[in-house]
Design an enzyme around this catalytic site. Structure first.
Site, mmCIF file in Angstrom:
data_model
loop_
_atom_site.group_PDB
_atom_site.id
_atom_site.type_symbol
_atom_site.label_atom_id
_atom_site.label_comp_id
_atom_site.label_asym_id
_atom_site.label_seq_id
_atom_site.Cartn_x
_atom_site.Cartn_y
_atom_site.Cartn_z
ATOM 1 N N LYS A 111 0.887 -1.180 0.000
ATOM 2 C CA LYS A 111 0.000 0.000 0.000
ATOM 3 C C LYS A 111 0.918 1.221 0.000
ATOM 4 O O LYS A 111 1.428 1.642 1.040
ATOM 5 C CB LYS A 111 -0.870 -0.036 1.259
ATOM 6 C CG LYS A 111 -2.241 0.603 1.132
ATOM 7 C CD LYS A 111 -2.238 2.039 0.740
ATOM 8 C CE LYS A 111 -1.893 2.960 1.886
ATOM 9 N NZ LYS A 111 -1.684 4.361 1.420
ATOM 10 N N GLU A 122 9.210 1.422 11.200
ATOM 11 C CA GLU A 122 10.289 2.400 10.978
ATOM 12 C C GLU A 122 9.617 3.759 11.015
ATOM 13 O O GLU A 122 8.887 4.108 10.088
ATOM 14 C CB GLU A 122 10.928 2.196 9.594
ATOM 15 C CG GLU A 122 11.476 0.817 9.353
ATOM 16 C CD GLU A 122 12.885 0.644 9.880
ATOM 17 O OE1 GLU A 122 13.411 1.570 10.530
ATOM 18 O OE2 GLU A 122 13.457 -0.424 9.645
ATOM 19 N N CYS A 157 13.631 10.629 7.113
ATOM 20 C CA CYS A 157 13.395 10.219 8.500
ATOM 21 C C CYS A 157 14.649 10.402 9.349
ATOM 22 O O CYS A 157 14.573 10.738 10.520
ATOM 23 C CB CYS A 157 12.933 8.780 8.530
ATOM 24 S SG CYS A 157 14.014 7.723 7.567
ATOM 25 N N GLU A 161 9.437 16.568 14.784
ATOM 26 C CA GLU A 161 9.946 16.291 13.443
ATOM 27 C C GLU A 161 9.267 17.233 12.452
ATOM 28 O O GLU A 161 8.048 17.217 12.300
ATOM 29 C CB GLU A 161 9.637 14.833 13.076
ATOM 30 C CG GLU A 161 10.218 14.453 11.748
ATOM 31 C CD GLU A 161 9.897 13.016 11.357
ATOM 32 O OE1 GLU A 161 8.722 12.609 11.473
ATOM 33 O OE2 GLU A 161 10.821 12.313 10.918
#
Ligand code: NAD
Length: 481
Positions: free
Chosen positions: A175, A250, A284, A384
């Protein structure tokens, strides 16, 4: 690949609802492709196909060598289709052709070749424990793997999941993120060309809240491999609990990039820039907190603010461009919101600070932005941002630098810059993160595990340990009487 369709059970089909949506080119704000809008019903079909292919199909039953050859062929086909794959990736994400064509798609091809070699090397153990028994362990495929990936490295992060899953004999439902499904669909075409049996690899395009969640809840799916935000990772963990899904997560990061006074300053400045501005900071592992030892702070800042001027922002298809637009209007607004928060909290803006004046007013271009005088408690140092915004934080001593670096809820990556080997090794040991670079930033290899500590998730991708998530260990005890 047919416009507006997905790949399920070896065939191209429209969404069950018949609905489609358009992807947007972030450099021009123009539609770039029509994509099927999948939902629960499409996941149901894709999981049924993957389940059938696993329970009854040839894939887990063929020789490991044959499987390895097909996985290798996928790597070669990616290389042969490099230009198109790179163009599709840049079209959706806004990443430069250099990043997609020279770095990421070639790396993904390498990941397939790396795991192709593992297909014949997955094995259990034989244990001589007692006279009257023959005991051994088997490592068998987990079954049906649901892979859910974000929009920042759409194909590369898919390869980290699909390649080990296939090499170990699993079947997969992928997906992709709604914004960036095109390389996943192109890859499905390559799977047909490589002779992958029907149902072994399936792609369902559509929104995460419906298609993604349906995959997580489906009891016929054995494992979810997810890369994305920490918030969605937590939701997947909660929803996956219902069927006790095997999970690898992750997630996000707020990685410290720590420069000691004895560092090679030129190298550290270069590392600071690629650490935060590669892929417009939508990484990331981005080195979004730059800790600089006080003694060299002014000298380093002078170089950093000079060098950042050379980062050409513009059309990602232009080979001279070093930074394209961020992925979407929503992401641009989020990033601009953080820049405002930085200003409000009293950080000193020393570069950038707004939309970049390129593209004739069109496109989601943000200037490479640097804040100095940041404290580790400010919002821009804690959350973040996932954009081209660097927070520079001065520190006094090695203990102070490492303590502040570790003072975050994340633990994905870190870097230290020093010429002192002992200092580098102490830091590498003390930092609570899945990867620590010394005198480097953003280096990856298919043979080296990558993943997080703390709220950056768990499980490692790549390397031999990356295979552990795609196999179950079984003990066999044969009584010899
Ligand atoms: P996201 O979490 O919003 O989406 C990731 C994927 O999950 C997409 O495919 C999305 O459609 C799907 N999704 C969304 N809601 C879902 C739900 N409720 N159930 C199931 N699936 C759902 O993340 P994003 O905005 O696409 O990507 C950015 C994030 O990804 C950042 O936080 C970044 O740090 C993280 N990331 C982590 C790594 C890593 O290796 N640790 C790598 C790249 C990106």
């Amino acid at each position: 690949m047919t416009s507006g369709s997905m790949f399920i059970g070896g065939a191209w089909r429209p969404s069950s609802s018949g609905e489609t949506y358009e992807t947007i080119n972030p450099a021009t704000e123009e539609p770039s492709a029509t994509v099927a809008k999948g939902d629960e019903r499409d996941i149901d079909l894709a999981v049924a196909a993957a389940r059938g292919a696993f329970d009854r199909g040839p894939w887990p039953r063929m020789t490991a060598a044959e499987r390895g050859r097909i996985v290798w062929k996928l790597g070669d086909l990616i290389t042969q289709n490099l230009d198109e794959m790179a163009r599709l990736e840049s079209l959706c994400t806004g990443k430069t052709m250099f990043d997609s064509g020279k770095v990421e798609i070639p790396f993904a091809a390498e990941v397939f070749r790396y795991y192709a070699g593992w297909a014949t090397k997955i094995h259990g153990e034989t244990l001589l424990l007692r006279e009257n028994a023959f005991t051994l362990t088997l490592r068998q495929p987990v079954g049906v793997v649901g892979a859910i990936v974000p929009w920042n490295f759409p194909f590369l992060l898919s390869s980290w999941k699909i390649a080990p899953a296939l090499a170990a004999g699993n079947t997969v439902v992928l997906k992709p993120a709604s914004l960036t499904p095109l390389t996943a669909l192109k890859f499905a075409e390559l799977c047909q060309e490589a002779g992958l049996p029907e149902g072994v690899f399936n792609v369902v395009t559509g929104p995460g809240g419906r298609a993604g969640m349906a995959l997580v809840r489906d009891s016929r799916v054995d494992k979810i491999a997810f890369t994305g935000s920490t918030a969605v990772g937590k939701e997947i963990m909660r929803e996956g609990a219902g069927t006790l899904k095997r999970l690898s997560l992750e997630l996000g990061g707020k990685s410290p990039n720590i420069v000691f006074a004895d560092a090679d300053m030129d190298a550290a400045v270069k590392g600071a820039l690629t650490g935060i501005f590669y892929n417009k900071g939508e990484v990331c592992a981005a080195g979004s907190r730059l800790f600089v030892e006080e003694k060299i702070h002014d000298a380093l800042m002078a170089q950093l603010t000079e060098k950042v001027k050379g980062l050409k922002v513009g059309d990602p298809m232009d080979r001279a461009t070093r930074m394209g637009p961020v992925v979407s209007r929503q992401q641009m607004e989020t990033v601009l919101g953080y820049i405002e928060a930085g200003k409000r909290e009293g950080a000193r803006l020393v570069a950038g600070g707004g939309r970049a004046n390129v593209g004739g007013g069109k496109g989601y271009f943000v200037e490479p932005t640097i804040f100095d005088g940041v404290t580790n408690t400010m919002k821009i140092a804690r959350e973040e941002i996932f954009g081209p915004v660097l927070s520079v934080i001065p520190f006094k001593s090695i203990e102070d630098g490492l303590a502040q670096g570790n003072d975050t809820s994340y633990g994905l990556a870190a870097a230290v810059w020093t010429r002192d080997v002992a200092k580098a090794l102490k830091a590498a040991r003390a930092i609570r993160a899945g990867t620590v670079w010394v005198n480097a930033y953003n280096l990856f290899d298919a043979a080296l595990p990558f993943g997080g500590f703390k709220e950056s998730g768990f499980g490692r991708e790549m390397g031999s340990v990356g295979l552990d998530h795609y196999t179950e260990v079984k003990t066999v005890w044969v009584d010899l009487g």
